[in-house]
Design a protein around this motif. Structure first.
Motif, PDB file in Angstrom:
ATOM      1  N   ASN A 109       0.880  -1.127   0.127  1.00 51.58           N
ATOM      2  CA  ASN A 109       0.011  -0.064  -0.057  1.00 51.58           C
ATOM      3  C   ASN A 109       0.911   1.200   0.173  1.00 51.58           C
ATOM      4  OD1 ASN A 109      -2.308   1.590   0.159  1.00 51.58           O
ATOM      5  ND2 ASN A 109      -2.442   1.545   2.416  1.00 51.58           N
ATOM      6  N   TRP A 110       1.291   1.795  -1.427  1.00 46.29           N
ATOM      7  CA  TRP A 110       2.108   3.020  -1.493  1.00 46.29           C
ATOM      8  C   TRP A 110       1.499   4.088  -0.689  1.00 46.29           C
ATOM      9  CZ3 TRP A 110       7.194   1.420  -2.253  1.00 46.29           C
ATOM     10  CH2 TRP A 110       7.273   0.265  -2.821  1.00 46.29           C
ATOM     11  N   GLN A 111       2.419   4.837  -0.258  1.00 47.57           N
ATOM     12  CA  GLN A 111       1.988   6.229   0.040  1.00 47.57           C
ATOM     13  C   GLN A 111       1.538   6.854  -1.302  1.00 47.57           C
ATOM     14  OE1 GLN A 111       3.509  10.578   1.646  1.00 47.57           O
ATOM     15  NE2 GLN A 111       4.459   8.715   2.395  1.00 47.57           N
ATOM     16  N   SER A 148      -7.585   4.900   0.831  1.00 48.08           N
ATOM     17  CA  SER A 148      -7.836   3.684   0.164  1.00 48.08           C
ATOM     18  C   SER A 148      -7.336   3.434  -1.240  1.00 48.08           C
ATOM     19  CB  SER A 148      -9.102   3.109   0.240  1.00 48.08           C
ATOM     20  OG  SER A 148      -9.897   3.964  -0.668  1.00 48.08           O
ATOM     21  N   ARG A 149      -7.150   4.594  -1.840  1.00 53.03           N
ATOM     22  CA  ARG A 149      -6.546   4.607  -3.175  1.00 53.03           C
ATOM     23  C   ARG A 149      -5.124   5.089  -3.440  1.00 53.03           C
ATOM     24  NH1 ARG A 149     -11.213   6.768  -6.960  1.00 53.03           N
ATOM     25  NH2 ARG A 149     -11.397   8.206  -5.499  1.00 53.03           N
ATOM     26  N   VAL A 150      -4.145   4.593  -4.010  1.00 51.32           N
ATOM     27  CA  VAL A 150      -2.899   5.042  -4.288  1.00 51.32           C
ATOM     28  C   VAL A 150      -2.891   6.223  -5.116  1.00 51.32           C
ATOM     29  CG1 VAL A 150      -2.140   3.503  -5.963  1.00 51.32           C
ATOM     30  CG2 VAL A 150      -0.368   4.388  -4.468  1.00 51.32           C
ATOM     31  N   GLU A 151      -2.308   7.428  -5.043  1.00 50.50           N
ATOM     32  CA  GLU A 151      -2.114   8.341  -5.899  1.00 50.50           C
ATOM     33  C   GLU A 151      -1.117   8.068  -6.786  1.00 50.50           C
ATOM     34  OE1 GLU A 151      -2.952  12.603  -4.451  1.00 50.50           O
ATOM     35  OE2 GLU A 151      -2.306  11.631  -2.573  1.00 50.50           O
ATOM     36  N   TYR A 152      -1.304   8.093  -8.109  1.00 53.70           N
ATOM     37  CA  TYR A 152      -0.024   7.780  -9.431  1.00 53.70           C
ATOM     38  C   TYR A 152      -0.171   9.162 -10.010  1.00 53.70           C
ATOM     39  CZ  TYR A 152       1.871   5.539 -13.186  1.00 53.70           C
ATOM     40  OH  TYR A 152       2.665   5.246 -14.114  1.00 53.70           O
ATOM     41  N   GLU A 397      -4.353  -5.989   8.569  1.00 56.10           N
ATOM     42  CA  GLU A 397      -4.954  -7.533   8.732  1.00 56.10           C
ATOM     43  C   GLU A 397      -4.310  -8.306   7.517  1.00 56.10           C
ATOM     44  OE1 GLU A 397      -5.572  -8.649  11.654  1.00 56.10           O
ATOM     45  OE2 GLU A 397      -7.059  -7.323  12.548  1.00 56.10           O
ATOM     46  N   HIS A 398      -4.265  -7.741   6.372  1.00 57.09           N
ATOM     47  CA  HIS A 398      -3.835  -8.474   5.172  1.00 57.09           C
ATOM     48  C   HIS A 398      -2.380  -8.713   5.347  1.00 57.09           C
ATOM     49  CE1 HIS A 398      -2.005  -8.309   1.138  1.00 57.09           C
ATOM     50  NE2 HIS A 398      -3.005  -9.139   0.755  1.00 57.09           N
ATOM     51  N   LYS A 399      -1.446  -7.706   5.767  1.00 58.67           N
ATOM     52  CA  LYS A 399      -0.207  -7.914   6.027  1.00 58.67           C
ATOM     53  C   LYS A 399       0.196  -8.611   6.990  1.00 58.67           C
ATOM     54  CE  LYS A 399       1.016  -3.285   4.032  1.00 58.67           C
ATOM     55  NZ  LYS A 399       1.811  -3.829   2.789  1.00 58.67           N
ATOM     56  N   ARG A 400      -0.726  -9.027   8.026  1.00 62.39           N
ATOM     57  CA  ARG A 400      -0.664  -9.924   8.872  1.00 62.39           C
ATOM     58  C   ARG A 400      -1.010 -11.511   8.656  1.00 62.39           C
ATOM     59  NH1 ARG A 400      -3.139  -6.944  14.027  1.00 62.39           N
ATOM     60  NH2 ARG A 400      -2.995  -8.803  14.920  1.00 62.39           N
ATOM     61  N   PRO A 428      -7.092  -4.798  -0.656  1.00 63.98           N
ATOM     62  CA  PRO A 428      -6.124  -5.832  -0.961  1.00 63.98           C
ATOM     63  C   PRO A 428      -6.849  -7.329  -0.981  1.00 63.98           C
ATOM     64  CG  PRO A 428      -6.203  -5.261   1.268  1.00 63.98           C
ATOM     65  CD  PRO A 428      -7.013  -4.235   0.591  1.00 63.98           C
ATOM     66  N   ASP A 429      -5.972  -8.232  -1.151  1.00 63.28           N
ATOM     67  CA  ASP A 429      -6.471  -9.781  -1.582  1.00 63.28           C
ATOM     68  C   ASP A 429      -7.104 -10.357  -0.105  1.00 63.28           C
ATOM     69  OD1 ASP A 429      -6.864 -12.101  -2.628  1.00 63.28           O
ATOM     70  OD2 ASP A 429      -4.974 -13.015  -2.237  1.00 63.28           O
ATOM     71  N   ILE A 430      -8.209  -9.701  -0.128  1.00 64.03           N
ATOM     72  CA  ILE A 430      -8.935 -10.314   1.165  1.00 64.03           C
ATOM     73  C   ILE A 430     -10.598 -10.561   0.802  1.00 64.03           C
ATOM     74  CG2 ILE A 430      -7.351  -9.171   3.021  1.00 64.03           C
ATOM     75  CD1 ILE A 430     -10.651  -7.511   2.513  1.00 64.03           C
ATOM     76  N   ASN A 431     -11.107 -11.186   1.762  1.00 65.82           N
ATOM     77  CA  ASN A 431     -12.722 -11.382   1.494  1.00 65.82           C
ATOM     78  C   ASN A 431     -13.258 -10.684   2.674  1.00 65.82           C
ATOM     79  OD1 ASN A 431     -12.264 -13.431  -0.687  1.00 65.82           O
ATOM     80  ND2 ASN A 431     -11.708 -14.828   1.048  1.00 65.82           N
TER      81      ASN A 431
END
Length: 841
Positions: A109-111, A148-152, A397-400, A428-431
């Protein structure tokens, strides 16, 4: 190198300083063009421009090959035109296909992400992973902020926005740097505050010297050793430049770095504790942790659940609650049907009448989900459902290593908008399973906001079924609390339970006796027969809120009303009022409501409501999804006050006018005032008030819809009979409504606007038959409803039934063919009143 990798890992795992990624041409290495060829980088891109765009041959080609990419780009623009050059670059570098390792980019999750690349490889990566991002590819500032959304941020242009041009030539580069382009200003600011990771830059890159200079100018020594360069070369000059600014070089190519992100980066718990604390401060409670604490307690637990207290998590943990078999079966079926790879967010809503056990059942669902391996959070806040902080929790939680997360939201209808937004965001890759509970009326009016989600609803039955009665008997028996049921055969005991209308009545009968209800009603009469008192005012206020579907009464509200602590008031009426673990109040039972309301006048009800609205004024903030806004909206809908409390529309309107000085700059006040005038057919006043609302808050669909529907209603009821004024008003109102439809695409807005337009059009043409609708107008109305014919929203289906009936009356049934099943369902709406879609506002 081991030491430098450790430093990189520490940075990536520190949630207090999430780094910014900066990508150059080398980041796209390995990706392929739309035709399958490798993406051309550096000298290869220069050759493609020379051969395929300039089409140079002979000495010209040799000279251009000896020049830099920047010089060749400048020559190409001069020879063939900037527009043609931009078109060529777009055709070449659009729809780039990333490598498999590129997919790992979204696992962190990039700044922010900056880039000097103009291709769309990163957009493709995020879109393919169904992760949302905010792309900044314009020189003009974009102020969208969403954690929740990365700025590009694309510094040199983008093939998806060629109108802004590209930075390829030296002239372009100098111009971009010297311009007031906000993207470069943003970069300078971030260099002064954030850690950076550069990927895909080499020594010869024209940008690198400029960025190093810019970084040095930031004059922020705290960032030293937090500037990483990922580059596979070990060029002495490049490493020297990196060392000169205190940066760290890691000899990796892009693939090695991206694979490291996927396999080696985890979030350490000590840093994560701050995320948990922040989320808990706004009401998100981890139930797994709560259960773990309860499990360690050694003292016996005796619940007060059967004596009218709200269900607590201790009641659930120690199995004092009653399991509802039909609810468990529906939930299991829903979870089995959840296509998780394609729908990562699901919403399961339970709803029912007051005192049917919603708050207990949603907790039982949470306990069941924990047993299925979910990490479960409950939202206990009264104010905004802070989606950004919950998204932080999800990433944590995803990173854990967690993959299944649930969020429980009781009294949820005021939060259906943010819940819908959460379901649509890239996660992220979660349900994520969101479980909500609400009263029937409020859920049905707001549920259209959830229909875009993977969604299931369950209505809690008011009656006791035999399987449920058996569960009740088992629970009471296990706790030694069968009372008068003790000694009865199971079937006889179950029949006794079934003889009560609902569970709450059975419990009052079992634990308080049959005469308890009579005693309480007599006590109510004594309280309300005397002069006004704080006890009387508190009870009346709670009953009014209960009747309006607001079953939470915060202790703060009592403080606002009485300008004192409520502790001295509650003991005098504790037979009627219960206090939860947070100190908030609720009624123990609702069978005394009618008795209380019968003992007060309309004027007293109005004054009570008026005083509450004044007391909460300082806490009412427009567009805030908070308890105070929910309360303000419920108490300001005069038509609902009339329906539920019998106050009368005129008296309700007087009450709204009396609080004007407290709401003068609140657009929602003018909206509700306009709707109140509309209910009394005072259309000119209504339109004026709605225009004030629109001036205070431009672009709110609620106001725009109310204004359009009021103009249409004026055309129907007050437009004239023989002249063209009614027709002109109808046209104006219809055009206004169509404009709202075009502007706002969410499902609930579409259903609301189409429903109003179709219903009011039928009323108009029925009242003014000499303005016979054309076939085109009728087909337009049919087409609008056909687009959403499958929606389960009853109010919209009622409108479809009304349209079918009208077409039959004017012998145009063939314009709206329906199957037999739908025709039969329409029969149930035949004698129902028309529906006002304003009532939901």
């Amino acid at each position: 190198m081991e030491e430098t990798i450790t430093k990189l890992k520490q940075l990536l795992e520190d949630l207090n300083e999430i780094p910014i990624l900066f990508t150059g041409a080398g980041f796209s290495y390995g990706a392929t063009l739309n035709n399958g060829d490798p993406i051309p980088l550096g000298n290869k891109l220069k050759e493609v421009i020379i051969d395929d765009f300039i089409k140079a041959t002979g000495k010209m080609r040799e000279d251009l090959l000896a020049a830099s990419l920047s010089a060749v780009s400048s020559f190409a623009q001069t020879q063939n035109g900037i527009g043609a050059f931009n078109d060529f670059i777009c055709d070449l570098l659009k729809h780039v296909k990333p490598t498999k390792s590129h997919d790992n980019l979204v696992k962190y999750n990039w700044q922010k992400i900056y880039t000097t690349n103009v291709d769309d490889v990163l957009e493709t990566i995020y879109t393919k992973a169904e992760k949302q991002y905010i792309a900044h590819n314009s020189k003009h500032a974009n102020y969208i902020k969403d954690k929740s959304r990365v700025e590009y941020i694309k510094l040199h242009g983008c093939v998806l926005n060629k109108s802004e041009g590209f930075v390829f030539s030296s002239e372009d580069y100098v111009s971009a740097i010297k311009s007031d382009d906000w993207r470069f200003s943003s970069l300078r600011t971030d260099f002064g505050h954030s850690a950076f990771i550069f990927v895909g830059y080499s020594l010869g890159d024209i940008n690198i010297d400029y960025f190093i200079t810019m970084y040095n100018q930031s004059k922020n020594p705290s960032n030293k050793k937090k500037l990483f360069f990922i580059d596979p070369s070990d060029n002495t000059l490049l490493i020297s430049k990196i060392n000169s600014i205190g940066g760290i070089h890691i000899k990796w190519d892009t693939n090695e770095f991206l694979n490291f992100l996927a396999t080696d980066v985890r979030v350490a718990y000590p840093q994560a504790q701050k995320v948990l604390s922040s989320a808990q401060s706004v009401g998100f409670i981890n139930i797994n942790t709560l259960f773990a604490g309860i499990a360690k307690e050694t003292s016996p637990y005796n619940s007060k659940l059967y004596w009218g207290e709200d269900a607590s998590w201790k009641d659930i943990f120690h199995n004092w609650d009653f399991a509802l078999p039909s609810l468990e079966n529906v939930l299991d079926t829903f979870l089995d049907s959840w296509d998780k790879p394609n729908k990562t967010v699901a919403v399961f809503s339970i709803y029912g009448k007051p005192f049917t056990g919603k708050s207990s059942f949603i907790k039982r669902i949470g306990a069941s989900l924990i047993s299925k391996g979910y990490v479960v959070y409950e939202f206990e806040g009264l104010n905004n459902l802070d989606i950004s902080r919950f998204v932080d929790l999800i990433y944590l939680e995803h990173k854990r290593g967690v993959r299944d997360i649930a969020l429980l939201v009781d009294h949820a209808s005021q939060y259906y908008y943010p819940i819908r937004d959460l379901a649509k965001r890239g996660l992220p890759d979660i349900n994520l399973l969101i479980v909500t509970s609400e009263r029937t009326q409020k859920h049905k009016k707001q549920k259209a906001q959830l229909l875009d989600c993977f969604f299931q609803e369950f209505e809690i039955p008011e009656d006791i079924t035999r399987p449920f009665a058996i569960n009740i008997w088992n629970a009471l028996n296990s706790k030694g609390l069968l009372g008068s049921l003790k000694g009865k055969l199971l079937d006889d005991a179950v029949d006794k339970i079934l003889s009560h209308r609902n569970c709450i009545n059975f419990l009052w009968s079992l634990f308080h006796g049959e005469n308890f209800r009579t005693k309480l009603i007599n006590d109510v009469s004594r309280i309300f027969s005397g002069n006004t008192s704080n006890e009387r005012d508190l009870l009346l206020s709670m009953v009014i809120l209960e009747e309006l579907g607001i079953d939470r009464f915060p202790r703060e509200l009592a403080g606002f009303m009485f300008k004192t602590n409520a502790d001295n008031i509650i003991p005098q009426i504790d037979d009627f009022v219960r206090v939860d673990h947070s100190g908030n109040l609720s009624l123990r039972m609702n069978f005394v409501n009618d008795a209380i309301l019968a003992l007060v006048t309309k004027e007293e009800k109005k004054e009570c409501i008026k005083q509450i609205l004044i007391d909460i004024s300082a806490h009412v903030i427009p567009d805030d999804h908070s308890y105070w806004n929910e309360l303000d909206a419920a108490l300001s809908r005069t038509w609902i006050l009339n329906k539920q409390l019998g106050i009368g529309l005129e008296l309700g309107l007087q009450m709204l006018h009396s609080i004007q000085s407290y709401r003068t700059n609140n657009y929602n006040y003018w909206l509700l005032l306009g709707l109140a005038e509309k209910k009394l057919n005072r259309f000119d006043l209504a339109i004026n008030h709605l225009q004030q609302a629109n001036s205070l808050k431009v672009g709110r669909y609620m106001v725009e819809h109310a204004l359009a529907s009021t103009i249409l209603m004026k055309a129907v009821k007050d437009g004239g009979v023989t002249n063209e004024s009614a027709k002109e008003l109808y046209k104006v109102g219809k055009n206004e409504m169509l404009a709202v439809l075009r502007k706002h695409k969410s499902l609930d807005v579409q259903l609301r606007c189409i429903g109003s337009l179709v219903q009011l059009s039928i009323q108009f043409f029925s009242k003014y038959p000499h303005f016979k609708p054309t076939k085109g107008e009728l087909k337009e109305l049919v087409s609008m409803t056909e687009a959403y014919k499958k929606t389960p929203v009853e109010a919209f289906q009622r409108v479809r039934a009304l349209l079918k009936k009208y077409l039959s009356e004017i012998n145009e049934s063939r314009l709206m063919p329906v199957d037999l099943a739908e025709l039969n369902s329409f029969q149930s709406y035949a004698n129902q009143e028309t529906y006002s879609f304003d009532d939901e506002e």
